[in-house]
Design an enzyme around this catalytic site. Structure first.
Site, PDB file in Angstrom:
ATOM      1  N   ASN A  10       0.866  -1.179   0.000  1.00 54.37           N
ATOM      2  CA  ASN A  10       0.000   0.000   0.000  1.00 54.37           C
ATOM      3  C   ASN A  10       0.904   1.231   0.000  1.00 54.37           C
ATOM      4  O   ASN A  10       1.404   1.626   1.041  1.00 54.37           O
ATOM      5  CB  ASN A  10      -0.894  -0.033   1.256  1.00 54.37           C
ATOM      6  CG  ASN A  10      -1.756   1.205   1.376  1.00 54.37           C
ATOM      7  OD1 ASN A  10      -1.852   1.995   0.441  1.00 54.37           O
ATOM      8  ND2 ASN A  10      -2.395   1.373   2.525  1.00 54.37           N
ATOM      9  N   TRP A  11       1.070   1.786  -1.176  1.00 54.25           N
ATOM     10  CA  TRP A  11       1.994   2.928  -1.294  1.00 54.25           C
ATOM     11  C   TRP A  11       1.380   4.224  -0.777  1.00 54.25           C
ATOM     12  O   TRP A  11       2.053   5.240  -0.689  1.00 54.25           O
ATOM     13  CB  TRP A  11       2.435   3.105  -2.759  1.00 54.25           C
ATOM     14  CG  TRP A  11       3.407   2.069  -3.227  1.00 54.25           C
ATOM     15  CD1 TRP A  11       3.930   1.026  -2.498  1.00 54.25           C
ATOM     16  CD2 TRP A  11       4.008   1.969  -4.532  1.00 54.25           C
ATOM     17  NE1 TRP A  11       4.789   0.298  -3.267  1.00 54.25           N
ATOM     18  CE2 TRP A  11       4.859   0.860  -4.520  1.00 54.25           C
ATOM     19  CE3 TRP A  11       3.883   2.717  -5.711  1.00 54.25           C
ATOM     20  CZ2 TRP A  11       5.603   0.468  -5.638  1.00 54.25           C
ATOM     21  CZ3 TRP A  11       4.620   2.330  -6.829  1.00 54.25           C
ATOM     22  CH2 TRP A  11       5.474   1.213  -6.783  1.00 54.25           C
ATOM     23  N   LYS A  12       0.076   4.205  -0.512  1.00 55.47           N
ATOM     24  CA  LYS A  12      -0.629   5.411  -0.037  1.00 55.47           C
ATOM     25  C   LYS A  12      -0.382   6.575  -1.018  1.00 55.47           C
ATOM     26  O   LYS A  12      -0.242   6.331  -2.217  1.00 55.47           O
ATOM     27  CB  LYS A  12      -0.198   5.742   1.391  1.00 55.47           C
ATOM     28  CG  LYS A  12      -0.330   4.522   2.313  1.00 55.47           C
ATOM     29  CD  LYS A  12      -0.219   4.824   3.773  1.00 55.47           C
ATOM     30  CE  LYS A  12      -0.351   3.534   4.542  1.00 55.47           C
ATOM     31  NZ  LYS A  12      -0.412   3.725   5.975  1.00 55.47           N
ATOM     32  N   HIS A  96      -9.814   1.362   4.308  1.00 59.57           N
ATOM     33  CA  HIS A  96      -8.581   1.596   5.067  1.00 59.57           C
ATOM     34  C   HIS A  96      -8.882   2.601   6.182  1.00 59.57           C
ATOM     35  O   HIS A  96      -9.679   3.518   6.001  1.00 59.57           O
ATOM     36  CB  HIS A  96      -7.495   2.134   4.130  1.00 59.57           C
ATOM     37  CG  HIS A  96      -6.154   2.173   4.785  1.00 59.57           C
ATOM     38  ND1 HIS A  96      -5.804   3.158   5.670  1.00 59.57           N
ATOM     39  CD2 HIS A  96      -5.105   1.324   4.721  1.00 59.57           C
ATOM     40  CE1 HIS A  96      -4.580   2.915   6.116  1.00 59.57           C
ATOM     41  NE2 HIS A  96      -4.136   1.799   5.555  1.00 59.57           N
ATOM     42  N   GLU A  98      -7.321   5.057   7.206  1.00 60.45           N
ATOM     43  CA  GLU A  98      -7.094   6.458   6.825  1.00 60.45           C
ATOM     44  C   GLU A  98      -8.300   7.009   6.082  1.00 60.45           C
ATOM     45  O   GLU A  98      -8.627   8.190   6.187  1.00 60.45           O
ATOM     46  CB  GLU A  98      -5.801   6.574   5.990  1.00 60.45           C
ATOM     47  CG  GLU A  98      -4.577   6.435   6.895  1.00 60.45           C
ATOM     48  CD  GLU A  98      -3.351   5.840   6.236  1.00 60.45           C
ATOM     49  OE1 GLU A  98      -3.257   5.828   4.999  1.00 60.45           O
ATOM     50  OE2 GLU A  98      -2.460   5.371   6.988  1.00 60.45           O
ATOM     51  N   GLU A 168      -5.896  -4.398  10.665  1.00 59.71           N
ATOM     52  CA  GLU A 168      -4.914  -3.331  10.824  1.00 59.71           C
ATOM     53  C   GLU A 168      -5.253  -2.499  12.066  1.00 59.71           C
ATOM     54  O   GLU A 168      -6.048  -1.551  11.973  1.00 59.71           O
ATOM     55  CB  GLU A 168      -4.924  -2.409   9.602  1.00 59.71           C
ATOM     56  CG  GLU A 168      -4.508  -3.089   8.323  1.00 59.71           C
ATOM     57  CD  GLU A 168      -3.884  -2.101   7.344  1.00 59.71           C
ATOM     58  OE1 GLU A 168      -2.765  -2.364   6.891  1.00 59.71           O
ATOM     59  OE2 GLU A 168      -4.508  -1.065   7.061  1.00 59.71           O
ATOM     60  N   GLY A 174       1.892   2.904  10.661  1.00 61.39           N
ATOM     61  CA  GLY A 174       2.840   4.002  10.464  1.00 61.39           C
ATOM     62  C   GLY A 174       3.513   4.471  11.744  1.00 61.39           C
ATOM     63  O   GLY A 174       4.163   5.515  11.761  1.00 61.39           O
ATOM     64  N   SER A 214       2.750  -1.448  10.497  1.00 62.20           N
ATOM     65  CA  SER A 214       4.202  -1.474  10.731  1.00 62.20           C
ATOM     66  C   SER A 214       4.819  -2.852  10.489  1.00 62.20           C
ATOM     67  O   SER A 214       5.705  -3.273  11.229  1.00 62.20           O
ATOM     68  CB  SER A 214       4.535  -0.972  12.140  1.00 62.20           C
ATOM     69  OG  SER A 214       4.142   0.375  12.282  1.00 62.20           O
ATOM     70  N   GLY A 236       4.645   1.688   4.818  1.00 61.30           N
ATOM     71  CA  GLY A 236       5.985   2.292   4.764  1.00 61.30           C
ATOM     72  C   GLY A 236       7.054   1.389   4.176  1.00 61.30           C
ATOM     73  O   GLY A 236       7.803   1.812   3.283  1.00 61.30           O
TER      74      GLY A 236
HETATM   75  P1  PGA Z   1       2.366   0.780   7.625  1.00 60.83           P
HETATM   76  O1  PGA Z   1       0.955   0.934   6.891  1.00 60.83           O
HETATM   77  O2  PGA Z   1       2.978  -0.511   7.173  1.00 60.83           O
HETATM   78  O3  PGA Z   1       3.162   1.982   7.182  1.00 60.83           O
HETATM   79  O4  PGA Z   1       2.095   0.788   9.099  1.00 60.83           O
HETATM   80  C1  PGA Z   1       0.097  -0.165   6.738  1.00 60.83           C
HETATM   81  C2  PGA Z   1      -1.209   0.270   6.140  1.00 60.83           C
HETATM   82  O5  PGA Z   1      -1.682   1.373   6.467  1.00 60.83           O
HETATM   83  O6  PGA Z   1      -1.810  -0.433   5.308  1.00 60.83           O
END
Ligand code: PGA
Length: 253
Positions: A10-12, A96, A98, A168, A174, A214, A236
């Site tokens: 997931n490159w966001k 997600h 976010e 998650e 993150g 993470s 990340g």
């Molecule tokens: P992260 O993100 O590995 O940077 O914690 C995971 C995600 O939000 O899918």
């Protein structure tokens, strides 16, 4: 039950076309020999076409990070499942945290998106998970169960194995704070039990459920050694080609 491991990047909101190309040029030679793990790259929408082209013939799959449930029309700024399909997206990340937090996506909206994705033969990777406050109030199990049930509303049994869940915990995303592997496995088992309560038990056993939050090169082996964790949704670390390659090529403990 043998389930094919799935590692989703997931490159966001990271990755211009030039950056995307650079990551993939470093990543692909390191993972293409690995036929045991399914890999999905989810770049920003603006890089999808280029990434689709680069991934052609590699066996690595493409995914969107979001979509709207309507097929087309006056929805400025949104894109549809059909548009993702046209670019060869096999997966789409939905719900997600976010999106739930910053863009106020509700369980009901996530469910509509899940149904639209499945209708267009795109496999949703549905994210569920609790905040730190909810965990501290012991609300994790009830919340995750409710999110899973809501996401699967009206999903036909025939479609169930096209659905992937990702547990998650928001406090682990993150932050560098990974959920303990056995605790992540416990919640993922609960997700599987919830699905087993709604559909045939053997389907729940076959369904893939990922852990996200993470995920790193030094956590993945222990995570993949758990009974019910079938892969990772990686933020990340997926932007670092060598790290994501190590995650894809996890070691069996
Ligand atoms: P992260 O993100 O590995 O940077 O914690 C995971 C995600 O939000 O899918």
């Amino acid at each position: 039950m043998k389930r094919t491991p799935l590692m989703a990047a997931n490159w966001k909101m990271n990755g211009t076309q030039a950056e995307s190309k650079k990551i993939l040029e470093a990543l692909l030679p390191q993972i293409q020999e690995n036929k045991n793990v399914e890999v999905v790259i989810c770049p920003p929408f603006t890089a999808l076409a280029l990434v689709a082209e680069i991934l052609t013939g590699t066996g690595v799959k493409l995914g969107g990070q979001n979509m709207y449930f309507e097929a087309k029309g006056a929805f400025t700024g949104e894109i549809s499942a059909g548009m993702l399909k046209e670019l060869n997206c096999e997966y789409v990340i939905l719900g997600h945290s976010e999106r739930r937090t910053h863009f106020k996506e509700t369980d009901e909206l996530v469910n509509k998106k899940v149904l639209a994705a499945l209708k267009n033969k795109i496999k949703p990777i549905i994210c569920v998970g609790e905040s730190l406050a909810q965990r501290e109030k012991n609300e994790t199990d009830n919340l995750v169960t409710a999110q899973v049930k809501a996401a699967l509303n009206f999903v036909a049994e025939d479609d169930l194995l096209n659905v992937v869940f990702a547990y998650e915990p928001i406090w682990a995303i993150g932050t560098g704070k990974t959920c303990e592997a056995d605790e992540a496995n416990r919640v993922i088992k609960l997700i599987r039990q919830t699905v087993a309560g709604l559909y045939k038990k053997d389907l729940a056993e076959k369904m893939r459920i990922l852990y996200g939050g993470s995920v790193k090169t030094d956590t993945i082996d222990e995570q993949m050694a758990q009974s019910d964790i079938d892969g990772g949704l990686v933020g990340g670390a997926s932007l670092l080609a060598n790290d994501f390659a190590r995650i894809v090529n996890f070691k069996k403990l």
